[in-house]
Design an enzyme around this catalytic site. Sequence first.
Site, PDB file in Angstrom:
ATOM      1  N   GLY A  48      16.092  51.705  38.283  1.00 15.10           N
ATOM      2  CA  GLY A  48      16.645  50.608  37.490  1.00 15.10           C
ATOM      3  C   GLY A  48      15.627  49.762  36.749  1.00 15.10           C
ATOM      4  O   GLY A  48      15.905  49.260  35.661  1.00 15.10           O
ATOM      5  N   ASP A 106      20.225  41.238  44.210  1.00 15.24           N
ATOM      6  CA  ASP A 106      21.632  40.965  44.493  1.00 15.24           C
ATOM      7  C   ASP A 106      21.710  40.314  45.875  1.00 15.24           C
ATOM      8  O   ASP A 106      21.511  39.105  46.014  1.00 15.24           O
ATOM      9  CB  ASP A 106      22.369  42.306  44.403  1.00 15.24           C
ATOM     10  N   LYS A 134      21.353  37.518  41.209  1.00 14.79           N
ATOM     11  CA  LYS A 134      22.690  36.977  41.487  1.00 14.79           C
ATOM     12  C   LYS A 134      22.576  36.089  42.716  1.00 14.79           C
ATOM     13  O   LYS A 134      22.834  36.534  43.837  1.00 14.79           O
ATOM     14  CB  LYS A 134      23.664  38.122  41.813  1.00 14.79           C
ATOM     15  N   ASP A 162      22.371  51.112  35.875  1.00 16.68           N
ATOM     16  CA  ASP A 162      23.366  52.178  35.690  1.00 16.68           C
ATOM     17  C   ASP A 162      24.697  51.884  36.349  1.00 16.68           C
ATOM     18  O   ASP A 162      24.798  51.054  37.250  1.00 16.68           O
ATOM     19  CB  ASP A 162      22.835  53.478  36.304  1.00 16.68           C
TER      20      ASP A 162
HETATM   21  P1  5GP Z   1      20.373  44.171  46.835  1.00 19.29           P
HETATM   22  O1  5GP Z   1      19.711  44.958  47.926  1.00 19.29           O
HETATM   23  O2  5GP Z   1      19.561  42.971  46.384  1.00 19.29           O
HETATM   24  O3  5GP Z   1      21.780  43.790  47.203  1.00 19.29           O
HETATM   25  O4  5GP Z   1      20.563  45.119  45.613  1.00 19.29           O
HETATM   26  C1  5GP Z   1      19.522  45.578  44.910  1.00 19.29           C
HETATM   27  C2  5GP Z   1      19.846  46.831  44.134  1.00 19.29           C
HETATM   28  O5  5GP Z   1      21.259  47.070  43.971  1.00 19.29           O
HETATM   29  C3  5GP Z   1      19.303  46.678  42.748  1.00 19.29           C
HETATM   30  O6  5GP Z   1      17.963  47.060  42.674  1.00 19.29           O
HETATM   31  C4  5GP Z   1      20.221  47.580  41.959  1.00 19.29           C
HETATM   32  O7  5GP Z   1      19.726  48.897  42.034  1.00 19.29           O
HETATM   33  C5  5GP Z   1      21.535  47.481  42.674  1.00 19.29           C
HETATM   34  N1  5GP Z   1      22.396  46.486  42.019  1.00 19.29           N
HETATM   35  C6  5GP Z   1      22.715  45.249  42.448  1.00 19.29           C
HETATM   36  N2  5GP Z   1      23.526  44.619  41.595  1.00 19.29           N
HETATM   37  C7  5GP Z   1      23.710  45.473  40.566  1.00 19.29           C
HETATM   38  C8  5GP Z   1      24.465  45.398  39.353  1.00 19.29           C
HETATM   39  O8  5GP Z   1      25.118  44.408  39.007  1.00 19.29           O
HETATM   40  N3  5GP Z   1      24.421  46.507  38.549  1.00 19.29           N
HETATM   41  C9  5GP Z   1      23.713  47.621  38.865  1.00 19.29           C
HETATM   42  N4  5GP Z   1      23.752  48.634  38.009  1.00 19.29           N
HETATM   43  N5  5GP Z   1      23.002  47.724  40.002  1.00 19.29           N
HETATM   44  C10 5GP Z   1      22.999  46.661  40.837  1.00 19.29           C
HETATM   45 MG    MG Z   2      17.113  48.640  41.853  1.00 19.10          MG
END
Ligand code: 5GP
Ligand code: MG
Length: 179
Positions: A48, A106, A134, A162
């Site tokens: 990403g 996220d 977020k 994606d």
């Molecule tokens: P976390 O572990 O912080 O919840 O999520 C991190 C990963 O989830 C990011 O690096 C990304 O790959 C994916 N991710 C989180 N939110 C989004 C989003 O809104 N769109 C996309 N495409 N991927 C997300």
């Molecule tokens: Mg990622």
Amino acid sequence: MIFKTILDKTFRLYITAEQIAAAVERIAEEINRDYAGRELTLVVTLKGAMVFSMDLLRRLRVPCRVETISAKSYGNAVESSGKVEIVANFDTFRGRNVLVVEDIVDSGLTIAAILDKISQYEPAETAVAAMFSKPAMRKTDVPVAYLGREIEPLFIVGYGLDYAEYGRELPDVYQLADT
Ligand code: 5GP
Ligand code: MG
């Protein structure tokens, strides 16, 4: 084009390429200032953050080494789980000023797992640059030293991000439209 259809979902324009470019420029200047006279090891989180990292890299004026790290979180395509598998050449981080570049933070679980793993290899310093965050979704507190912009708790695609591997090439960012 305001709407994009990817597979079974409809997305609406959310953040333009111009807004993104301005944020990248600002972050690059912050990094150039903070790391002046030092060397940087940019750690690109696949896949990403590829687009953001390379835009950033071209604006940096400090000597940069580039490494990749992949953190796969398991779960469905739209929501992240907490389980993460991390792959990298970890020995390249030893004694370095590591800057982990993420597309989006996220829940924070992925970046927390990455930072924990990297710390085992004794870098001189570790910081995080993320294009999007977020804050409303955070499950664990993670330090993001360089941030493009905070967004609503929506699923987004484009600028490297994606939906089921599609949409990474879009220069603008789109949000999942409610149906
Ligand atoms: P976390 O572990 O912080 O919840 O999520 C991190 C990963 O989830 C990011 O690096 C990304 O790959 C994916 N991710 C989180 N939110 C989004 C989003 O809104 N769109 C996309 N495409 N991927 C997300
Ligand atoms: Mg990622």
